[in-house]
Design a protein around this motif. Structure first.
Motif, PDB file in Angstrom:
ATOM      1  N   ASP A  61      -6.835 -10.532  -1.417  1.00 51.18           N
ATOM      2  CA  ASP A  61      -6.481 -10.070  -0.069  1.00 51.18           C
ATOM      3  C   ASP A  61      -7.269 -10.888   0.940  1.00 51.18           C
ATOM      4  O   ASP A  61      -8.511 -10.868   0.907  1.00 51.18           O
ATOM      5  CB  ASP A  61      -6.807  -8.576   0.059  1.00 51.18           C
ATOM      6  N   THR A  64     -10.027  -8.903   2.959  1.00 53.77           N
ATOM      7  CA  THR A  64     -11.276  -8.451   2.308  1.00 53.77           C
ATOM      8  C   THR A  64     -11.851  -9.485   1.361  1.00 53.77           C
ATOM      9  O   THR A  64     -12.970  -9.267   0.859  1.00 53.77           O
ATOM     10  CB  THR A  64     -10.982  -7.169   1.524  1.00 53.77           C
ATOM     11  N   ARG A  66     -11.084  -9.791  -1.481  1.00 53.24           N
ATOM     12  CA  ARG A  66     -11.174  -9.127  -2.783  1.00 53.24           C
ATOM     13  C   ARG A  66      -9.765  -8.922  -3.317  1.00 53.24           C
ATOM     14  O   ARG A  66      -8.783  -9.013  -2.572  1.00 53.24           O
ATOM     15  CB  ARG A  66     -11.902  -7.781  -2.666  1.00 53.24           C
ATOM     16  N   PRO A  67      -9.595  -8.636  -4.570  1.00 52.63           N
ATOM     17  CA  PRO A  67      -8.259  -8.422  -5.120  1.00 52.63           C
ATOM     18  C   PRO A  67      -7.529  -7.305  -4.388  1.00 52.63           C
ATOM     19  O   PRO A  67      -8.147  -6.374  -3.851  1.00 52.63           O
ATOM     20  CB  PRO A  67      -8.529  -8.052  -6.585  1.00 52.63           C
ATOM     21  N   PHE A  68      -6.184  -7.479  -4.324  1.00 56.67           N
ATOM     22  CA  PHE A  68      -5.373  -6.457  -3.667  1.00 56.67           C
ATOM     23  C   PHE A  68      -5.548  -5.128  -4.376  1.00 56.67           C
ATOM     24  O   PHE A  68      -5.610  -5.052  -5.622  1.00 56.67           O
ATOM     25  CB  PHE A  68      -3.884  -6.862  -3.682  1.00 56.67           C
ATOM     26  N   THR A  69      -5.567  -4.069  -3.574  1.00 57.79           N
ATOM     27  CA  THR A  69      -5.738  -2.718  -4.144  1.00 57.79           C
ATOM     28  C   THR A  69      -4.398  -2.050  -4.401  1.00 57.79           C
ATOM     29  O   THR A  69      -4.342  -1.047  -5.112  1.00 57.79           O
ATOM     30  CB  THR A  69      -6.560  -1.845  -3.182  1.00 57.79           C
ATOM     31  N   SER A  70      -3.330  -2.571  -3.806  1.00 54.29           N
ATOM     32  CA  SER A  70      -1.997  -2.002  -4.045  1.00 54.29           C
ATOM     33  C   SER A  70      -0.946  -3.124  -4.000  1.00 54.29           C
ATOM     34  O   SER A  70      -1.130  -4.130  -3.318  1.00 54.29           O
ATOM     35  CB  SER A  70      -1.656  -0.927  -3.011  1.00 54.29           C
ATOM     36  N   ARG A  73       0.486  -3.660  -0.469  1.00 54.82           N
ATOM     37  CA  ARG A  73      -0.320  -4.549   0.384  1.00 54.82           C
ATOM     38  C   ARG A  73      -0.060  -6.007   0.046  1.00 54.82           C
ATOM     39  O   ARG A  73       0.080  -6.866   0.928  1.00 54.82           O
ATOM     40  CB  ARG A  73      -1.807  -4.204   0.177  1.00 54.82           C
ATOM     41  N   SER A 144       0.687  -5.428 -12.226  1.00 51.52           N
ATOM     42  CA  SER A 144      -0.738  -5.737 -12.300  1.00 51.52           C
ATOM     43  C   SER A 144      -1.541  -4.459 -12.113  1.00 51.52           C
ATOM     44  O   SER A 144      -0.988  -3.350 -12.015  1.00 51.52           O
ATOM     45  CB  SER A 144      -1.105  -6.759 -11.218  1.00 51.52           C
ATOM     46  N   THR A 145      -2.851  -4.610 -12.042  1.00 50.55           N
ATOM     47  CA  THR A 145      -3.732  -3.447 -11.840  1.00 50.55           C
ATOM     48  C   THR A 145      -3.483  -2.805 -10.492  1.00 50.55           C
ATOM     49  O   THR A 145      -3.779  -1.621 -10.284  1.00 50.55           O
ATOM     50  CB  THR A 145      -5.204  -3.898 -11.936  1.00 50.55           C
ATOM     51  N   ALA A 146      -2.905  -3.602  -9.558  1.00 53.99           N
ATOM     52  CA  ALA A 146      -2.634  -3.042  -8.229  1.00 53.99           C
ATOM     53  C   ALA A 146      -1.364  -2.211  -8.228  1.00 53.99           C
ATOM     54  O   ALA A 146      -1.062  -1.520  -7.240  1.00 53.99           O
ATOM     55  CB  ALA A 146      -2.527  -4.160  -7.206  1.00 53.99           C
TER      56      ALA A 146
END
Length: 483
Positions: A61, A64, A66-70, A73, A144-146
């Motif tokens: 992202d 941030t 950092r990896p996307f949280t969703s 997004r 993915s994890t998101a």
């Protein structure tokens, strides 16, 4: 229905050919442009899919770092960065619903929700028909994890096809205007090209059996100019043949009228006395012989207009001159002196040249008394800048030729004043010197006379020693060297 003129036929053929070519060009261009629309749409879909895969693989992202949280997004960030082409649309689908971040201009008949129907198909790309036309689409699924979601990109190709149709209509209109312009130009150009042909036709129409003097004006150096030159050359030959024929008829009628009248008059009054009858028949025979000589001379002059009148070939001039010297002896009781002999070779017709010199010798005999001296000879003359020539001459000690007679003595039926006063001694018709000039002209040479009245005369001919083609080639080389 009157036949089309050559001008309209040329214009029509140019129009038909141009129209066929334009038709092929328009069909080919339209097909290639439509194919390009489809190819470009497929290429754009593949490019967008590859770019999304790369972005999703990074999964960072930018807000941030950092990896996307969703997944929503991730799709929103990617879609906000895109600038779809004309007819191209992009949507993101997360949890089975289309995100609000939609890129591209959707047709009124098809909304973003239509793309949810494409999630149920196992294919990741395809072509579907929609109320807004054909849609080419591609899908990239993300798990993915998101979270799980899909990126769907589509291209409405009818938009590109409509642009192609507008372009082809414009090209067609321009082509039709160009076709009309081509027709006008073809008509004008055909007229200019055919103008000399029309001139040839007009000249041919103006030519009558008694007037062959009209000629076609020649302009330029193209095929039409060559046609005009060839036509003029043909007219020159026809005029020369007609002039020769008319002159032959006029001369024959003029010269034969007197002996025919004499023969007829004497035959009508043919006496019964054997002695008188004998004298009359002798006179008739003499007139008939003179008529035969006139006809033979006229035929000779008529033949002089033919291209094969002389046949030049390499000739030993010295031997030819010796042959001439032996042949002049029986012409009269004269003292014949061979003054000079040219030694070498010349391109001449030996028989015609001998005939010409014998005619000059016979003319000298006619104008001199028995026992007089007649001189003859030949020499090569170097003309300096002019080609080398062969001069053959005959000189006598007779009464000579006046300047006035010298100007016309080589014409047909022209006799000098002295000859006219003594026609009883010379039965000729005044054609001998005309034959001499015809032979000289056929060799591309000249006949001449030099005389002082009361002190004899010298007649001669000057002939080129080389063929005409060789002289022309040499003259052309000389001109090139001077340039």
């Amino acid at each position: 229905m009157p036949p089309l003129s050559a001008r309209w036929k040329i214009t029509a053929w140019i129009m038909v050919t141009t129209l066929a070519l334009l038709s092929v060009v328009l069909v080919t261009a339209g097909t290639l442009l439509l194919r390009d629309v489809e190819t470009r749409a497929n290429s754009d879909l593949a490019q967008e899919a590859d770019e999304f895969r790369t972005f999703a693989a990074e999964g960072v992202d930018p807000a941030t770092t950092r990896p996307f949280t969703s997944i929503a997004r991730l799709l929103d960030v990617y879609l906000l960065r895109q600038s779809p082409a004309d007819g191209e649309v992009m949507v993101g689908v997360a949890d089975g619903a289309v995100l609000d971040t939609v890129r591209g201009q959707f047709p009124a008949e098809v909304g973003p929700s239509f793309f949810t129907t494409l999630l149920a198909t196992p294919e990741t790309a395809g072509i579907v028909d929609t109320p807004a036309g054909e849609l080419r689409w591609g899908r990239v699924d993300v798990d993915s994890t998101a979270g799980a979601g899909s990126f769907v990109v589509g291209a409405f190709v009818d938009t590109g096809r409509a642009a192609v149709d507008r372009t082809m209509r414009t090209i067609t209109i321009v082509s039709l205007l160009g076709l009309v312009l081509t027709a006008g130009v073809a008509y004008l150009v055909a007229g200019r090209i055919l103008h000399p042909v029309r001139t040839v036709r007009a000249v041919a129409a103006d030519i009558s059996e008694s007037d062959l003097t009209a000629r076609v004006p020649v302009a330029g150096h193209d095929d039409i100019a060559e046609l005009a030159e060839t036509f003029n050359a043909m007219l020159d030959r026809l005029e020369a043949a007609y002039t020769t024929q008319r002159q032959f008829v006029d001369d024959a009628g003029h010269e034969l009228r007197t002996p025919i009248t004499v023969v007829r008059g004497h035959l009508e009054l043919l006496p019964d006395d054997p002695e008188e009858r004998g004298r009359t028949l002798a006179l008739v025979d003499s007139e008939l012989a003179r008529m035969g000589r006139i006809v033979a001379d006229l035929l000779m002059l008529a033949k002089a207009e033919q291209p094969d009148f002389v046949v030049p070939r390499p000739v030993d001039v010295a031997q030819t001159m010796l042959d001439i010297e032996s042949k002049v002896q029986p012409l009269g009781e004269r003292r014949w002196h061979l003054m000079e002999i040219a030694e070498g070779t010349a391109w001449i017709d030996a028989q015609r040249v001998t005939q010409a010199v014998l005619a000059l010798a016979a003319n000298a005999v006619e104008h001199t008394a028995d026992g007089s001296t007649i001189r003859l000879g030949s020499r090569f003359v170097d003309g300096g800048s002019s080609p080398r020539s062969l001069s053959l001459w005959v000189s006598d000690d007779g009464p000579g030729v006046s300047p006035h007679d010298a100007a016309t003595i080589f014409e047909r039926f022209q006799r000098g004043a002295t000859a006219a006063e003594t026609t009883e001694r010379r039965p000729g018709a005044g054609l001998g010197l005309a034959i001499v000039r015809a032979i000289a002209d056929a060799h591309h040479g000249a006949a001449w006379v030099r005389s002082v009245p009361g002190d004899g005369a010298t007649f001669g001919i000057d002939l080129p020693t080389e063929p005409v083609s060789v002289r022309e080639m040499r003259d052309g080389d000389d001109r090139k060297e001077r340039m």
